[in-house]
Write an enzyme that holds these catalytic residues in place. Sequence first.
Site, short mmCIF file in Angstrom:
data_model
loop_
_atom_site.label_atom_id
_atom_site.label_comp_id
_atom_site.label_asym_id
_atom_site.label_seq_id
_atom_site.Cartn_x
_atom_site.Cartn_y
_atom_site.Cartn_z
N ASP A 57 14.59 -19.35 -3.51
CA ASP A 57 13.42 -18.89 -4.18
C ASP A 57 12.04 -19.68 -3.50
OD1 ASP A 57 11.31 -18.14 -5.76
OD2 ASP A 57 12.56 -18.48 -7.68
N THR A 120 -2.12 -7.17 1.52
CA THR A 120 -2.03 -5.60 1.44
C THR A 120 -3.65 -5.24 1.07
OG1 THR A 120 -1.56 -3.84 -0.25
CG2 THR A 120 -1.57 -5.93 -1.13
N ASP A 121 -3.81 -4.11 1.43
CA ASP A 121 -5.01 -3.57 1.24
C ASP A 121 -5.50 -3.42 -0.31
OD1 ASP A 121 -3.43 -1.27 0.89
OD2 ASP A 121 -4.34 -0.05 2.52
N GLU A 122 -4.25 -3.12 -1.00
CA GLU A 122 -4.58 -2.75 -2.43
C GLU A 122 -5.30 -4.00 -3.15
OE1 GLU A 122 -1.22 -1.42 -4.51
OE2 GLU A 122 -0.22 -0.75 -2.98
N TYR A 146 0.86 -5.72 -9.66
CA TYR A 146 1.20 -5.96 -8.36
C TYR A 146 0.02 -6.58 -7.64
CZ TYR A 146 1.95 -5.20 -3.26
OH TYR A 146 2.10 -5.48 -2.05
N ARG A 189 12.40 7.52 -0.48
CA ARG A 189 12.72 8.17 -1.59
C ARG A 189 12.77 9.77 -1.28
NH1 ARG A 189 10.56 8.97 -7.81
NH2 ARG A 189 12.44 9.58 -8.61
P1 NAD Z 1 10.35 -5.76 0.01
O1 NAD Z 1 10.31 -5.63 -1.26
O2 NAD Z 1 10.99 -4.85 0.91
O3 NAD Z 1 10.87 -7.14 0.49
C1 NAD Z 1 10.53 -8.36 -0.23
C2 NAD Z 1 11.62 -9.37 0.32
O4 NAD Z 1 11.16 -10.43 -0.59
C3 NAD Z 1 12.98 -9.09 -0.28
O5 NAD Z 1 13.58 -9.29 0.89
C4 NAD Z 1 13.20 -9.80 -1.44
O6 NAD Z 1 14.54 -10.36 -1.70
C5 NAD Z 1 12.27 -11.46 -1.01
N1 NAD Z 1 11.88 -11.78 -2.14
C6 NAD Z 1 11.31 -11.38 -3.57
N2 NAD Z 1 11.03 -12.52 -4.25
C7 NAD Z 1 11.50 -13.67 -3.89
C8 NAD Z 1 11.48 -15.03 -4.10
N3 NAD Z 1 10.97 -15.29 -5.37
N4 NAD Z 1 11.82 -15.82 -3.06
C9 NAD Z 1 12.38 -15.49 -2.05
N5 NAD Z 1 12.40 -14.21 -1.39
C10 NAD Z 1 11.91 -13.23 -2.33
O7 NAD Z 1 8.56 -5.61 0.54
P2 NAD Z 1 7.97 -5.17 1.97
O8 NAD Z 1 7.62 -3.84 1.60
O9 NAD Z 1 8.79 -5.57 3.05
O10 NAD Z 1 6.59 -6.22 1.65
C11 NAD Z 1 6.70 -7.36 2.66
C12 NAD Z 1 5.29 -8.01 2.21
O11 NAD Z 1 4.16 -7.20 2.97
C13 NAD Z 1 4.80 -8.12 0.82
O12 NAD Z 1 4.15 -9.24 0.47
C14 NAD Z 1 3.91 -7.01 0.62
O13 NAD Z 1 2.86 -7.19 -0.36
C15 NAD Z 1 3.37 -6.86 1.81
N6 NAD Z 1 2.72 -5.47 2.35
C16 NAD Z 1 3.48 -4.44 2.02
C17 NAD Z 1 3.36 -3.27 2.43
C18 NAD Z 1 4.13 -2.02 2.51
O14 NAD Z 1 3.55 -0.81 2.77
N7 NAD Z 1 5.37 -2.12 2.14
C19 NAD Z 1 1.82 -3.14 2.93
C20 NAD Z 1 0.92 -4.08 3.00
C21 NAD Z 1 1.36 -5.24 2.54
O1 TDX Z 2 8.52 9.05 -5.80
C1 TDX Z 2 7.35 9.06 -5.39
N1 TDX Z 2 6.50 9.86 -5.52
C2 TDX Z 2 5.06 9.61 -5.10
O2 TDX Z 2 4.09 10.61 -5.47
C3 TDX Z 2 6.84 7.37 -5.38
C4 TDX Z 2 7.78 6.37 -5.27
C5 TDX Z 2 5.36 7.46 -4.94
N2 TDX Z 2 4.52 8.35 -5.05
C6 TDX Z 2 3.24 8.32 -4.67
C7 TDX Z 2 2.31 6.90 -5.20
C8 TDX Z 2 1.53 6.39 -4.03
O3 TDX Z 2 0.44 7.01 -4.07
O4 TDX Z 2 3.05 7.95 -3.35
C9 TDX Z 2 2.10 6.92 -2.69
C10 TDX Z 2 2.71 5.90 -2.32
O5 TDX Z 2 3.79 5.15 -3.34
P1 TDX Z 2 4.61 3.73 -2.80
O6 TDX Z 2 5.44 3.73 -1.68
O7 TDX Z 2 4.94 3.19 -4.00
O8 TDX Z 2 3.52 2.87 -2.14
P2 TDX Z 2 1.90 2.17 -2.75
O9 TDX Z 2 1.91 2.33 -4.18
O10 TDX Z 2 1.00 2.99 -1.94
O11 TDX Z 2 2.30 0.42 -2.32
C11 TDX Z 2 2.51 0.59 -0.99
O12 TDX Z 2 1.74 -0.06 -0.08
C12 TDX Z 2 0.91 -1.14 -0.24
C13 TDX Z 2 3.57 -0.65 -1.08
O13 TDX Z 2 4.60 -0.29 -2.05
C14 TDX Z 2 3.05 -2.14 -1.42
O14 TDX Z 2 4.09 -3.04 -1.24
C15 TDX Z 2 1.94 -2.34 -0.33
O15 TDX Z 2 0.99 -3.36 -0.68
#
Ligand code: NAD
Ligand code: TDX
Length: 333
Positions: A57, A120-122, A146, A189
């Site tokens: 962790d 993240t941009d969020e 989040y 999804r």
């Molecule tokens: P993800 O959910 O796919 O992966 C997260 C990983 O972190 C998993 O392997 C999980 O097991 C591990 N984890 C969770 N809690 C933990 C803990 N307490 N200790 C150790 N490991 C732990 O996420 P992702 O989409 O790969 O995102 C990675 C990073 O990028 C995050 O910080 C997220 O905020 C950021 N990010 C994601 C996106 C996106 O579009 N997915 C965009 C911008 C930034």
């Molecule tokens: O089934 C769905 N239908 C749908 O319309 C899901 C799962 C999502 N959505 C919409 C919600 C959002 O507007 O699609 C868009 C994208 O959804 P997510 O994949 O959940 O992403 P979002 O909430 O935009 O956040 C993602 O980008 C920024 C990542 O999950 C974050 O980790 C990252 O920080």
Amino acid sequence: MRLLVTGGAGFIGANFVHQTVADRPEVGVVVLDALTYAGNRASLDSIADRIEFVRGDVADQELVDRLVGGVDAVVHFAAESHNDNSLAQPFPFVQTNIVGTFALLEAVRRHDVRYHHISTDEVYGDLDAHEPPFTPNTPYNPSSPYSASKASSDLLVRAWVRSFGVRATISNCSNNYGPYQHVEKFIPRQITNLIDGVRPRLYGAGHQVRDWIHVHDHNRAVWTILEHGRIGQTYLIGANDELDNKSVIELILAEFGRDADDFDHVTDRPGHDQRYAIDASLLRTELGWEPRFADFRAGLSATIRWYREHEDWWRPNKAVTESTYLTAGEKVL
Ligand code: NAD
Ligand code: TDX
């Protein structure tokens, strides 16, 4: 160089570890990952003998201190990452994203280790259709548990740079897509629904806009910042690929040879952010980074192919993910 990668069994982290092992064989990679529901050890199977994997962790201060003491740099991906989950159960987001980042910052401070923080941009909230994209100077205004937890962790990093001289950089990236993304997220999804013969599910009217970037371009930017970024600087990462959610579903349907309206509108997300958009000009001009996946349609098509060819990877998570959405109250409108 020895590098600690937290969250290396997650979507972006696993792609980062693969890219690092392939392009930089001289780097010794240690992965720290708790293997939550979002982590998948199988994502690293093909390179298991080329990395060190520690299950643990990021909020475990003793473990983190020991691991950080043995490396030259840390890239911190580990997080609870799904907005919908943060609405149902916010506590793990506070614990992992805030307390976990605190533990890492204390360790890099003690051992004077270079730290790169993945965000993240969020954190900037959302935009309406006509507002200019986010820049590193946009005020923080997060909407969901989040994004509030990610914003909090970014602010801890900034404070540790200013108060303790920690050698850290931050990157805030837009929505990623590509291989190894969990089937709870929007694009995987819908792809896996269609492979299963199920209609895609669009939240509300689907007019929300996301700025899509291929995960490989995100990770190339992370390496660029780690090597050449200015300490204390925030870099925004994005590829100028804004699309509304309905258009993304239509593109996926077209790839499957289905009609453009062959999807369901379902319950909208509470507090749903309207639009994200990134101005990555600092990264482009100062550090010379450019995205290679300039064509979203081509990247999407390759991603669909990956999910078709890797059903063994995503199948174990599909049914439980869909039942989580149903339990949370998702209904066809
Ligand atoms: P993800 O959910 O796919 O992966 C997260 C990983 O972190 C998993 O392997 C999980 O097991 C591990 N984890 C969770 N809690 C933990 C803990 N307490 N200790 C150790 N490991 C732990 O996420 P992702 O989409 O790969 O995102 C990675 C990073 O990028 C995050 O910080 C997220 O905020 C950021 N990010 C994601 C996106 C996106 O579009 N997915 C965009 C911008 C930034
Ligand atoms: O089934 C769905 N239908 C749908 O319309 C899901 C799962 C999502 N959505 C919409 C919600 C959002 O507007 O699609 C868009 C994208 O959804 P997510 O994949 O959940 O992403 P979002 O909430 O935009 O956040 C993602 O980008 C920024 C990542 O999950 C974050 O980790 C990252 O920080």
